[in-house]
Design a protein around this motif. Structure first.
Motif, mmCIF file in Angstrom:
data_model
loop_
_atom_site.group_PDB
_atom_site.id
_atom_site.type_symbol
_atom_site.label_atom_id
_atom_site.label_comp_id
_atom_site.label_asym_id
_atom_site.label_seq_id
_atom_site.Cartn_x
_atom_site.Cartn_y
_atom_site.Cartn_z
ATOM 1 N N TYR A 34 0.849 -1.192 0.000
ATOM 2 C CA TYR A 34 0.000 0.000 0.000
ATOM 3 C C TYR A 34 0.888 1.247 0.000
ATOM 4 O O TYR A 34 1.960 1.265 0.608
ATOM 5 C CB TYR A 34 -0.871 0.049 1.258
ATOM 6 N N TYR A 36 0.485 5.377 0.891
ATOM 7 C CA TYR A 36 -0.270 6.496 1.421
ATOM 8 C C TYR A 36 0.630 7.722 1.386
ATOM 9 O O TYR A 36 1.857 7.603 1.307
ATOM 10 C CB TYR A 36 -0.697 6.250 2.880
ATOM 11 N N GLN A 38 1.011 11.856 3.264
ATOM 12 C CA GLN A 38 0.544 12.771 4.291
ATOM 13 C C GLN A 38 1.065 14.153 3.948
ATOM 14 O O GLN A 38 2.286 14.379 3.918
ATOM 15 C CB GLN A 38 1.014 12.329 5.680
ATOM 16 N N SER A 41 0.332 18.054 8.267
ATOM 17 C CA SER A 41 -0.146 17.203 9.365
ATOM 18 C C SER A 41 -1.559 16.725 9.112
ATOM 19 O O SER A 41 -2.260 16.348 10.045
ATOM 20 C CB SER A 41 -0.093 17.977 10.671
ATOM 21 N N GLN A 42 -1.955 16.694 7.840
ATOM 22 C CA GLN A 42 -3.289 16.202 7.519
ATOM 23 C C GLN A 42 -3.356 14.695 7.696
ATOM 24 O O GLN A 42 -2.318 14.033 7.866
ATOM 25 C CB GLN A 42 -3.646 16.572 6.077
ATOM 26 N N GLY A 43 -4.525 14.134 7.629
ATOM 27 C CA GLY A 43 -4.683 12.691 7.710
ATOM 28 C C GLY A 43 -4.038 12.001 6.523
ATOM 29 O O GLY A 43 -4.047 12.533 5.417
ATOM 30 N N PRO A 44 -3.460 10.825 6.721
ATOM 31 C CA PRO A 44 -2.888 10.089 5.593
ATOM 32 C C PRO A 44 -3.931 9.868 4.503
ATOM 33 O O PRO A 44 -5.098 9.603 4.793
ATOM 34 C CB PRO A 44 -2.437 8.774 6.227
ATOM 35 N N TYR A 46 -4.892 7.721 1.089
ATOM 36 C CA TYR A 46 -4.636 6.517 0.311
ATOM 37 C C TYR A 46 -4.279 6.885 -1.133
ATOM 38 O O TYR A 46 -4.890 7.795 -1.725
ATOM 39 C CB TYR A 46 -5.873 5.615 0.318
ATOM 40 N N TYR A 87 4.375 7.107 2.210
ATOM 41 C CA TYR A 87 4.591 5.901 3.001
ATOM 42 C C TYR A 87 4.305 4.664 2.169
ATOM 43 O O TYR A 87 3.225 4.539 1.568
ATOM 44 C CB TYR A 87 3.664 5.874 4.215
ATOM 45 N N ARG A 91 0.950 -4.805 4.173
ATOM 46 C CA ARG A 91 -0.158 -5.061 5.078
ATOM 47 C C ARG A 91 -0.656 -6.491 4.938
ATOM 48 O O ARG A 91 -0.772 -7.010 3.842
ATOM 49 C CB ARG A 91 -1.288 -4.103 4.749
ATOM 50 N N LYS A 98 -4.188 -3.636 10.480
ATOM 51 C CA LYS A 98 -3.667 -2.309 10.774
ATOM 52 C C LYS A 98 -2.616 -1.928 9.753
ATOM 53 O O LYS A 98 -2.000 -2.764 9.101
ATOM 54 C CB LYS A 98 -3.050 -2.290 12.175
ATOM 55 N N LEU A 99 -2.409 -0.622 9.634
ATOM 56 C CA LEU A 99 -1.339 -0.079 8.815
ATOM 57 C C LEU A 99 -0.185 0.289 9.737
ATOM 58 O O LEU A 99 -0.391 1.004 10.712
ATOM 59 C CB LEU A 99 -1.828 1.155 8.058
ATOM 60 N N PHE A 101 3.005 2.403 9.863
ATOM 61 C CA PHE A 101 3.691 3.481 9.159
ATOM 62 C C PHE A 101 5.147 3.530 9.590
ATOM 63 O O PHE A 101 5.466 3.418 10.774
ATOM 64 C CB PHE A 101 3.035 4.827 9.472
ATOM 65 N N GLY A 102 6.031 3.718 8.617
ATOM 66 C CA GLY A 102 7.429 3.998 8.899
ATOM 67 C C GLY A 102 7.656 5.498 8.829
ATOM 68 O O GLY A 102 6.714 6.287 9.003
ATOM 69 N N GLN A 103 8.899 5.876 8.560
ATOM 70 C CA GLN A 103 9.227 7.304 8.453
ATOM 71 C C GLN A 103 8.866 7.877 7.088
ATOM 72 O O GLN A 103 8.710 9.073 6.939
ATOM 73 C CB GLN A 103 10.718 7.531 8.732
ATOM 74 N N PHE B 91 -5.978 10.456 14.608
ATOM 75 C CA PHE B 91 -6.666 10.225 13.340
ATOM 76 C C PHE B 91 -7.599 9.027 13.458
ATOM 77 O O PHE B 91 -7.220 7.972 13.944
ATOM 78 C CB PHE B 91 -5.659 9.933 12.218
ATOM 79 N N GLY B 106 -9.596 10.475 8.513
ATOM 80 C CA GLY B 106 -10.085 11.813 8.737
ATOM 81 C C GLY B 106 -8.936 12.807 8.812
ATOM 82 O O GLY B 106 -7.760 12.411 8.738
#
Lengths: 111, 114
Positions: A34, A36, A38, A41-44, A46, A87, A91, A98-99, A101-103, B91, B106
């Motif tokens: 997957y 994603y 960002q 600072s918004q939501g990730p 897809y 990112y 998965r 769950k996802l 996330f790395g750096q 989130f 969100g």
């Protein structure tokens, strides 16, 4: 979930293709890749996902190597609004997995 | 386009107070999640929720945290007694019942504990 390795940062000129690599050499047969992103600072958000075939949607293309140990996300014509952290996530094959996330890779698109 | 909605966008609370963060997932989705991101750090998984129970939770999700789907549309995260280190972006995400489907996030609630 398999670990992923991404370069910490990349630059790209506006209008050019951005190619973001990801290594996932320990991926197992039922794990999907997957992507994603960002923005600030918004939501990730897809972008795309795939198992073994190359995938394309309105945002990007995903190229997965035949051995599935690495992949590349391609933004065909990067714009300034594509500046974000990208990112690559592997998965487990469940719909509620769950996802992790790395750096990620900080992609900066320059004018 | 359907989206996940979170309220409030920013919450300031005193240490030791209880806070409830609210989320309205996408309407036909059945899997719900909370993640958090401390400033400058990675996005971290907290909990997943399906069929009115927790499917999985991380080590971060201790007894101070709880989740609830109080009605058909809302999904909440409660922190019972906030600590300074709970300051973060939280989130909410949801995904539909299909296999290998993507999660939609969100815009987050910025929680500041003072």
């Amino acid at each position: 979930d398999a670990k992923t390795t991404q370069p910490p940062s990349m630059d790209c000129a506006e209008g050019r293709a951005a190619n973001l690599p990801c290594n996932h050499s320990t991926i197992s047969g039922n794990e999907y890749v997957y992507w994603y992103r960002q923005i600030h600072s918004q939501g990730p958000q897809y972008i795309i996902h795939g198992l073994k075939n190359n995938e394309t949607n309105e945002m990007a293309s995903l190229i997965i190597t035949e051995d599935r140990k690495s992949s590349t996300l391609i933004l065909p014509h990067a714009t300034l609004r594509d500046t974000a952290v990208y990112y690559c996530i592997v998965r487990k094959g469940t719909s509620y997995g769950k996802l992790t996330f790395g750096q990620g890779t900080i992609l900066t698109v320059h004018p | 386009e359907p989206e996940v909605t979170q309220t409030p966008s920013h919450q300031v609370t005193q240490m030791g107070q209880e806070v409830i963060l609210r989320c309205v997932p996408i309407s036909n989705h059945l899997y719900f999640y909370w993640y958090r991101q401390i400033l400058g750090q990675k996005v971290e998984f907290l909990v997943s929720f399906y069929n009115n129970e927790i499917s999985e939770k991380s080590e971060i999700f201790d007894d101070q945290f709880s989740v609830e789907r109080p009605d058909g549309s809302n999904f909440t995260l409660k922190i019972r007694s906030t600590k300074l280190e709970d300051s973060a972006m939280y989130f909410c995400a949801s995904s539909d019942p299909g296999v290998y489907t993507e999660a939609f996030f969100g815009q987050g609630t910025r929680l500041t504990v003072v």
